[in-house]
Design an enzyme around this catalytic site. Structure first.
Site, mmCIF file in Angstrom:
data_model
loop_
_atom_site.group_PDB
_atom_site.id
_atom_site.type_symbol
_atom_site.label_atom_id
_atom_site.label_comp_id
_atom_site.label_asym_id
_atom_site.label_seq_id
_atom_site.Cartn_x
_atom_site.Cartn_y
_atom_site.Cartn_z
ATOM 1 N N HIS A 174 39.925 43.991 48.789
ATOM 2 C CA HIS A 174 38.978 44.906 48.150
ATOM 3 C C HIS A 174 38.469 45.797 49.270
ATOM 4 C CE1 HIS A 174 35.689 45.943 45.160
ATOM 5 N NE2 HIS A 174 35.331 46.564 46.284
ATOM 6 N N ASP A 286 42.552 44.695 37.358
ATOM 7 C CA ASP A 286 41.225 44.291 37.807
ATOM 8 C C ASP A 286 40.366 43.918 36.594
ATOM 9 O OD1 ASP A 286 39.147 43.596 39.394
ATOM 10 O OD2 ASP A 286 38.617 45.619 40.030
HETATM 11 O O1 DOR Z 1 33.657 45.938 39.426
HETATM 12 C C1 DOR Z 1 34.114 44.896 39.896
HETATM 13 N N1 DOR Z 1 34.011 43.740 39.216
HETATM 14 N N2 DOR Z 1 34.705 44.925 41.069
HETATM 15 C C2 DOR Z 1 35.082 43.790 41.704
HETATM 16 O O2 DOR Z 1 35.628 43.867 42.787
HETATM 17 C C3 DOR Z 1 34.806 42.476 41.100
HETATM 18 C C4 DOR Z 1 34.703 42.583 39.636
HETATM 19 C C5 DOR Z 1 34.134 41.359 38.968
HETATM 20 O O3 DOR Z 1 34.557 40.244 39.333
HETATM 21 O O4 DOR Z 1 33.316 41.509 38.078
HETATM 22 ZN ZN ZN Z 2 38.819 42.497 41.189
HETATM 23 ZN ZN ZN Z 3 37.814 44.339 43.959
#
Ligand code: DOR
Ligand code: ZN
Ligand code: ZN
Length: 420
Positions: A174, A286
């Site tokens: 990340h 993601d």
């Molecule tokens: O917006 C995000 N949500 N970015 C991340 O890197 C983690 C993810 C989450 O796990 O909710």
């Molecule tokens: Zn993620």
């Molecule tokens: Zn991430």
């Protein structure tokens, strides 16, 4: 005679060709113009693709199963033509040591409709060594986000990269430099973008390049320029649909709060074009489900993340239909490259590969409706957008989705502990 034969327009060597796939014991045993089998699925004019693999999901088990769990998350994956997922370690407790990893695997076992692998996170080389045989990869968080996992120290990152390389553990990062993230109050997508500027992303990637992070995968790239930087440095890049399709001008409000943030419209368009030109290595959703209630909180306290495992491939199939993206580029990014990079015998319709296939009718364009999705979170940032969902999904030679609806069992396996 062969157990199962699937006939249709097969995606072979970069193009569609009429033919048959022969399947036995969960594997592809033959690909020929004509094959006879005990059972036959005639896909007719429909197209038969390798099922997709999503190298980046957050299925929230253990610890946050009000948002998602492996059963609901894997049903969502299946509904979207995905038969392999890699789950991130910011669960609760975080997957940062062998005992927790073993617990997580025990909890998940027998509950997944698709195959899965586990990412872990740690800044202790010895812990990684203990976990290495059981993991899909190491995740490094250079920027803070959901969960409080963070490793933004060059020395420590370098140590972990060297260890991972020696252990042949793939690394995903990340890449947002935490020291360049502001923590000002935010009331809108614009404010959130101001707090997490693209410079933070550029700088994290520059630092990784300086550390000689060859072979590393940069998650959720938001800027087209970074795709080139990654390729030039021998790294791979992963792009999420939300950064290609949504921007700060969207009316989503807090629902569109995500890290890295949605960017300006022009940056989003440039990313979309670059991906269409084949500049990204992989697609990764993601998938970060949070409940409707959580996403309805005030912007500032609302958690970051949007769901996506279920809509990633269908949205891109619609892009293919519009001639925005070549089918071969989509299959390379969503099927071939993830499987190759994470050593899963999938991603291509070829003798010896796992029999994981998805059948699409290119005439069946539909619109996305949150209420018809399987993710537990119950909403989507893509409401009303065009998509082509799979009609049939086959995994390990078993029909897991039929007529667009899941119909199988929880036969998903861990790609490391129960070799496919
Ligand atoms: O917006 C995000 N949500 N970015 C991340 O890197 C983690 C993810 C989450 O796990 O909710
Ligand atoms: Zn993620
Ligand atoms: Zn991430």
């Amino acid at each position: 005679m062969i157990d199962l034969v699937v006939e249709g327009r097969l995606f072979l060597d970069g193009e569609l060709k009429q033919g048959c796939v022969g399947i036995e014991n969960g594997r592809i045993v033959a690909v020929k113009k004509v094959l006879r089998g005990e059972t036959k699925i005639d896909a007719g004019y429909r197209i038969v693709l390798p099922a997709a693999m999503d190298p980046h999901v957050h299925f929230r088990q253990p610890g946050m199963t009000n948002k998602e769990d492996f059963s609901s998350g894997s049903l969502a994956a299946l509904h979207g033509g995905v038969t392999t997922v890699l789950d991130m370690p910011n669960t609760f407790p975080p997957t940062d040591r062998l005992a927790v990893l073993k617990d997580k695997k025990r909890i998940v076992r027998g509950r997944s409709y698709v195959d899965y692998g586990m990412f872990v996170t740690t800044d202790l080389p010895r812990r990684l060594e203990a976990m290495a045989p059981h993991v899909a990869g190491l995740k490094i968080f250079m920027g803070s986000t959901t969960g409080s996992l963070l490793d933004n120290d060059d020395k420590s990152i370098h140590r972990m990269l060297r260890k991972a390389e020696a252990l042949h553990v793939p690394v995903s990062v990340h890449a947002e430099d935490d020291s360049m993230i502001f923590h000002e109050e935010a009331g809108s997508l614009k404010d959130h973008l101001r707090n997490r500027p693209a410079d933070a992303e550029f700088n994290a990637v520059r630092r990784l390049i300086a550390l000689g992070a060859k072979g590393v995968n940069i998650c959720h790239v938001t800027r087209a320029e970074i795709l080139d930087m990654a390729t030039e440095a021998g790294m791979s890049s992963e792009v999420a649909p939300h950064h290609m399709l949504l921007d700060i001008g969207s009316p989503l409000g807090a629902r569109g709060k995500v890290n890295p943030p949605l960017r300006q419209p022009l940056a989003k368009d440039a990313l979309y074009r670059a991906v269409a030109q084949g500049k990204a290595t992989m697609l990764g959703s993601d998938h970060a489900p949070h409940t409707v209630d959580e996403k309805s909180e005030d912007f500032d306290i609302c958690p970051s993340g949007v769901p996506g495992v279920e809509t990633m491939f269908p949205l891109m199939m619609a892009a293919v239909k519009r001639n925005d993206i070549p089918l071969a580029t989509l299959v390379r990014m969503a099927c071939e490259e993830p499987a190759r990079r994470f050593n899963v015998p999938k991603g291509r319709i070829e003798e010896g590969m796992m029999a994981d296939l998805a059948i699409y009718d290119p005439r069946e364009m539909s619109t996305i409706e949150g209420s018809r999705l399987y993710s537990k979170c119950g909403w989507t940032p893509y409401e009303g957008m065009e998509a082509i969902f799979p009609q049939t999904v086959i995994m390990h030679g078993e029909i897991q989705l039929k007529g667009g609806e899941p119909c199988g069992e929880t036969i998903g396996r861990d790609i490391k502990d129960e070799p496919l």
